[in-house]
Design a protein around this motif. Sequence first.
Motif, PDB file in Angstrom:
ATOM      1  N   THR A  15       0.833  -1.206   0.000  1.00 27.76           N
ATOM      2  CA  THR A  15       0.000   0.000   0.000  1.00 27.76           C
ATOM      3  C   THR A  15       0.867   1.256   0.000  1.00 27.76           C
ATOM      4  O   THR A  15       0.559   2.227  -0.701  1.00 27.76           O
ATOM      5  CB  THR A  15      -0.959  -0.027   1.207  1.00 27.76           C
ATOM      6  OG1 THR A  15      -1.725  -1.238   1.142  1.00 27.76           O
ATOM      7  CG2 THR A  15      -1.900   1.171   1.205  1.00 27.76           C
ATOM      8  N   LYS A  29      -2.269   2.249   6.626  1.00 26.60           N
ATOM      9  CA  LYS A  29      -3.637   1.769   6.785  1.00 26.60           C
ATOM     10  C   LYS A  29      -3.647   0.320   6.328  1.00 26.60           C
ATOM     11  O   LYS A  29      -3.336   0.024   5.176  1.00 26.60           O
ATOM     12  CB  LYS A  29      -4.585   2.608   5.915  1.00 26.60           C
ATOM     13  CG  LYS A  29      -6.038   2.310   6.136  1.00 26.60           C
ATOM     14  CD  LYS A  29      -6.909   3.389   5.465  1.00 26.60           C
ATOM     15  CE  LYS A  29      -8.380   3.112   5.646  1.00 26.60           C
ATOM     16  NZ  LYS A  29      -8.868   2.039   4.760  1.00 26.60           N
ATOM     17  N   THR A  31      -4.545  -3.015   4.803  1.00 21.68           N
ATOM     18  CA  THR A  31      -5.467  -3.381   3.716  1.00 21.68           C
ATOM     19  C   THR A  31      -6.330  -4.549   4.193  1.00 21.68           C
ATOM     20  O   THR A  31      -5.806  -5.558   4.664  1.00 21.68           O
ATOM     21  CB  THR A  31      -4.669  -3.768   2.459  1.00 21.68           C
ATOM     22  OG1 THR A  31      -3.719  -2.741   2.191  1.00 21.68           O
ATOM     23  CG2 THR A  31      -5.583  -3.931   1.263  1.00 21.68           C
ATOM     24  N   ASP A  42      -4.624  -3.710  -5.055  1.00 24.67           N
ATOM     25  CA  ASP A  42      -3.873  -3.932  -3.824  1.00 24.67           C
ATOM     26  C   ASP A  42      -4.638  -4.992  -3.034  1.00 24.67           C
ATOM     27  O   ASP A  42      -5.856  -5.098  -3.150  1.00 24.67           O
ATOM     28  CB  ASP A  42      -3.814  -2.601  -3.047  1.00 24.67           C
ATOM     29  CG  ASP A  42      -2.865  -2.635  -1.868  1.00 24.67           C
ATOM     30  OD1 ASP A  42      -2.083  -3.605  -1.727  1.00 24.67           O
ATOM     31  OD2 ASP A  42      -2.901  -1.660  -1.074  1.00 24.67           O
TER      32      ASP A  42
HETATM   33 MG   LIG Z   1      -1.750  -2.840   2.407  1.00 28.29          MG
END
Ligand SMILES: [Mg+2]
Length: 144
Positions: A15, A29, A31, A42
Motif C-alpha cells: 500500500t 492503513k 489493507t 492492492d
Molecule cells: Mg496494504
Amino acid sequence: MGRILLIGGIGAGKTSLKQMLMNEQVSYKKTQMLDFSHTFIDCPGEYLEIPRFYHVLIDASHQVSEIWALQDATKQRTFYPPKFSKVFRKPIIGIITKVDLPKANIQQATSFLNYAGIEEPYYIMSVRNEEGVAPLRLRLSTLC
Ligand SMILES: [Mg+2]
Ligand SMILES: Nc1nc2c(ncn2[C@@H]2O[C@H](COP(=O)(O)OP(=O)(O)OP(=O)(O)O)[C@@H](O)[C@H]2O)c(=O)[nH]1
C-alpha cells in the motif's frame, strides 16, 4: 491501460508503494480486502500468507497486465511457495522493499524471490528515502 496487481506478505509495503506512485500521502492503513483503483489492485498480505486465499490472487491476476511481487528485505522468511510465479499467466516482477532499514538483507530477499520463480533483475527500493523508486515510476509510465 495496464493495471498492476500488488502481492506480498503482511506489511511488505504494497500500500505504501502504491500511495507513493500515485503521489498520495504515504500513511499506514492495513489493507482489509481487495482494493481496486485505476492503476493498481492492492490486497491484504493474508492472501499470500494463507494458502486458501491463493485463488483470490489468481482471479485478480486475470484483470491486470502484470504482477508486482514484493519481498520485505527485513524479513527472515518468505511467504512465497516455491515457483509461485508459475501459477500466474502474467509477467511478474520482483521488488525488494524497506532497504533503508539497517537490518535489510538484500541478498536474502533476492534468494526468496528466486525461490518464488521470479526472474531477476529485481527492483530494490524504499518509500522512506525514495531510493529506487524512479525506475518503478518509469515502468509504470510505460504500462499506463
Ligand atoms: Mg496494504
Ligand atoms: N522503513 C520503511 N518502512 C516501510 C517501507 N515501506 C513500508 N513501510 C512501513 O511498513 C508498514 C506496512 O506497510 P504497508 O504499505 O501498509 O504494507 P502492506 O504490504 O500494504 O501490508 P498489508 O496491507 O497488511 O498487506 C507501514 O508502517 C509502512 O510505513 C519502507 O520502504 N521503509
